[in-house]
Motif scaffolding. Structure first.
Motif, short mmCIF file in Angstrom:
data_model
loop_
_atom_site.label_atom_id
_atom_site.label_comp_id
_atom_site.label_asym_id
_atom_site.label_seq_id
_atom_site.Cartn_x
_atom_site.Cartn_y
_atom_site.Cartn_z
N LEU A 157 0.82 -1.16 0.08
CA LEU A 157 0.07 -0.05 0.05
C LEU A 157 0.72 1.23 0.06
CD1 LEU A 157 -2.76 -0.98 2.45
CD2 LEU A 157 -2.77 -1.10 -0.05
N LYS B 41 -8.41 2.89 -1.27
CA LYS B 41 -9.09 3.15 0.06
C LYS B 41 -9.07 1.67 0.99
CE LYS B 41 -9.74 7.64 -0.61
NZ LYS B 41 -9.19 7.75 -2.02
N THR B 42 -9.07 1.85 2.24
CA THR B 42 -9.09 0.97 3.16
C THR B 42 -10.28 -0.03 2.80
OG1 THR B 42 -8.20 2.02 5.02
CG2 THR B 42 -9.16 0.02 5.59
N VAL C 298 -10.20 -4.24 2.19
CA VAL C 298 -10.73 -5.40 2.91
C VAL C 298 -12.02 -6.06 2.25
CG1 VAL C 298 -12.83 -5.26 4.49
CG2 VAL C 298 -11.15 -3.58 5.02
N SER D 144 0.99 -7.42 4.21
CA SER D 144 0.99 -6.36 3.90
C SER D 144 2.39 -5.41 4.03
CB SER D 144 -0.01 -5.46 4.45
OG SER D 144 -0.33 -4.05 3.80
N ARG E 60 0.81 0.96 4.27
CA ARG E 60 0.63 2.07 3.99
C ARG E 60 1.89 2.99 4.05
NH1 ARG E 60 -3.87 3.92 0.94
NH2 ARG E 60 -4.99 2.19 1.82
N GLU F 249 -4.33 0.53 10.45
CA GLU F 249 -4.87 0.02 9.11
C GLU F 249 -4.71 -1.47 8.92
OE1 GLU F 249 -5.60 1.66 4.59
OE2 GLU F 249 -3.51 1.09 5.27
N ILE G 291 -7.69 -4.41 8.52
CA ILE G 291 -7.93 -5.08 7.43
C ILE G 291 -8.25 -6.50 7.86
CG2 ILE G 291 -7.33 -5.73 5.30
CD1 ILE G 291 -5.95 -2.88 5.12
#
Length: 519
Positions: free
Chosen positions: A186, A195-196, A200, A215, A218, A233, A237
């Motif tokens: 991200l 966007k989140t 998701v 991940s 971000r 975040e 997620i």
């Protein structure tokens, strides 16, 4: 009477003779064994075919071949959960497919498709190992970046409902083809434009089929939302997507966030205490590896890809904002002398060196370099205190983030042992071994791997505890590690007396989706 009794006893003894010793293919004898789940002991590992048949203090067997491991450490083959070795593993070059840099460290399994780069065609990636044998085992992610680019492209925009549905279908298909889960990067455009909620939605498709969410968060620094918010975040997620969350190469990158490791650890521990499955991997280097564009270019300037970026360089109306953004990102990275270019025209020169050579300030020098290409860079941006703090957590496993131009391909596992285990004692030998093998196998459900025990696949490393170390450096990143004596992959001896045998014993490891979730 006594004679008859003695004869009877002698006859009974002959009749109850011990059975003949079991025959095995390979015996690793007399090493200090770390099973992956117990205190070490001196003993033997017996192997037949692709399986371990016994792990004991003394194996009563007859072996076709015996390897003397006296004075050596015998451990489960190491598992690397974050690499960029997909090109090597699917190459037409048989020598590259052996992945010698990994074998000579004792790494027998690697994950590919990380940072959102994994192709949606997972069946093709996993199917490659049959016609083109590989030296190590591998599992594959489906990458959010690859999926998003296929459907949305490189633009900074929200997908339509139809596009989101198409992306979800691609992720579901990849999971049914054996993907380990969904990976994201991200931080990188165009994934950074998502966007989140979009992430998701796709993560949930992986979770429904028993996958994990992996991940590159971000922001590992202070580029956009900041390190703490990016960790929040990733945890969110995982929670909303109802699947385990794994944080790639956990770190506090740059001058603005150095020292934040304890606060980040506290966030993850809080999630784990309430039952959420959150883990991480880490490479044992103070310098990260990425590209010059990713390091310095503002995200808004990357909208639309390289072609659009180059046009913005020539737009006078954008010059002031562009220079300001680049300059700020240079500050976060610690300055132009902290960025070492590792490929292309300016190989092994810092951005500061390039600026002097071309007679420009660092901002203009960066633009000059990027006009030619977007080279890989090594960025010196982490503190040793943060590295040690993350490394000591029981949910942080060893990874390499193996990518070109950085010594982490050739030395991550060996360096972690030599520097942080043997020399500095940040962690114990047992912790190093288990967090390089069993923890990874158990976290990602690699059945039969990561442990030395009867019935497990015969992935084994034998290394010299006195000499096992990395030789690769930032200036000479392709020097192979030293100290590994023997590596066995699925029963095949891949490293023998410290040298590659050229035998390819690896396999693709498709993840088995949850029953009833694939047609």
């Amino acid at each position: 009477m006594k004679v008859a009794l003695l004869l009877g006893i002698a006859t009974l003894s002959l009749g109850a003779a011990s059975p003949a010793p079991r025959k095995v293919d390979l015996l690793i004898r007399g090493g200090t064994i770390y099973t992956g789940s117990a205190e070490p002991f001196v003993g033997d590992v017996a192997i037949t075919g692709d399986r371990i048949v016994s792990v004991s203090r003394h194996a009563d067997v007859v072996a076709a071949r015996t390897i003397d491991a006296k004075g050596m450490i015998v451990a489960p083959g190491f598992i690397d959960p974050h690499t960029h070795m997909g090109g090597e593993l699917t190459s037409d070059d048989a020598a590259k497919r052996l992945v010698p840099a990994f074998l000579l460290q004792g790494v027998t399994t690697a994950f590919i498709g990380n940072d959102g780069g994994g192709t949606p065609d997972v069946a093709k990636v996993l199917g490659s190992a049959a016609p083109k044998p590989v030296g190590i085992n591998y599992a594959a992610y489906v990458g959010f970046g690859a999926v998003r680019e296929k459907v949305v492209g490189e633009a900074d925009r929200v997908p339509s409902d139809a596009e989101l549905a198409q992306m979800k279908t691609l992720v579901a298909k990849a999971m049914c083809e054996g993907a380990l889960g969904l990976s994201t990067g991200l931080f990188y455009a165009p994934q950074s434009f998502a966007k989140t909620g979009e992430v998701v939605a796709l993560a949930r498709e992986a979770g429904l089929r028993g996958g994990v969410y992996d991940s590159h968060i971000r922001d590992e620094s202070s580029y956009t939302v900041g390190l703490a918010a990016a960790i929040d975040e990733a945890i969110a997620i995982g929670k909303r997507g109802e699947l385990p969350a794994h944080i790639s190469h956990i770190k506090a990158l740059g001058v603005d966030v150095q020292g934040q490791a304890p606060a980040i650890i506290a966030k993850i521990e809080a999630a784990r205490r309430v039952g959420q499955n959150v883990t991480a991997d880490q490479y044992p280097w103070s310098a990260s590896g990425t590209s010059l564009v990713a390091s310095l270019m503002p995200l808004w300037a990357q909208d639309g890809g390289r072609t659009a970026l180059l046009k913005r360089f020539d737009n006078p109306a954008l010059a002031r904002n562009l220079r300001s953004g680049i300059n700020e990102n240079l500050r976060k990275r610690g300055g132009a002398d902290k960025l070492l270019i590792v490929e292309g025209k300016y190989l092994n020169r810092t951005l500061a060196d390039v600026a002097k050579e071309v007679g420009q300030d660092p901002v203009n020098a960066a633009i000059t370099v990027i006009r030619i290409a977007d080279p890989g860079v090594v960025s010196f941006n982490q503190s040793e205190a943060d590295i040690a703090k993350f490394m000591q957590q029981p949910w942080v496993m060893t990874g390499s983030d193996a990518s070109g131009g950085h010594p982490r391909i050739y030395g991550s596992f060996a360096r972690k042992y030599a520097k942080y285990t043997r020399a500095e004692r940040v962690i114990t030998v047992r912790q190093f071994i288990e967090r390089s093998s069993a923890l990874t196998a158990d976290t990602f459900g690699l059945s039969g791997r990561g442990h030395l025990r009867a019935g497990a696949f015969a992935d084994v490393v034998v290394f010299d505890p006195a000499t096992y170390a990395a030789r690769a450096t930032y200036e000479r990143p392709t020097l192979a590690a030293q100290g590994v004596r023997t590596v066995v992959v699925n029963g095949v001896v891949a490293v023998d007396s410290g040298a590659l045998t050229g035998k390819a014993g690896g396999r693709a490891l498709p993840h088995k989706p949850t029953a009833g979730t694939c047609r």
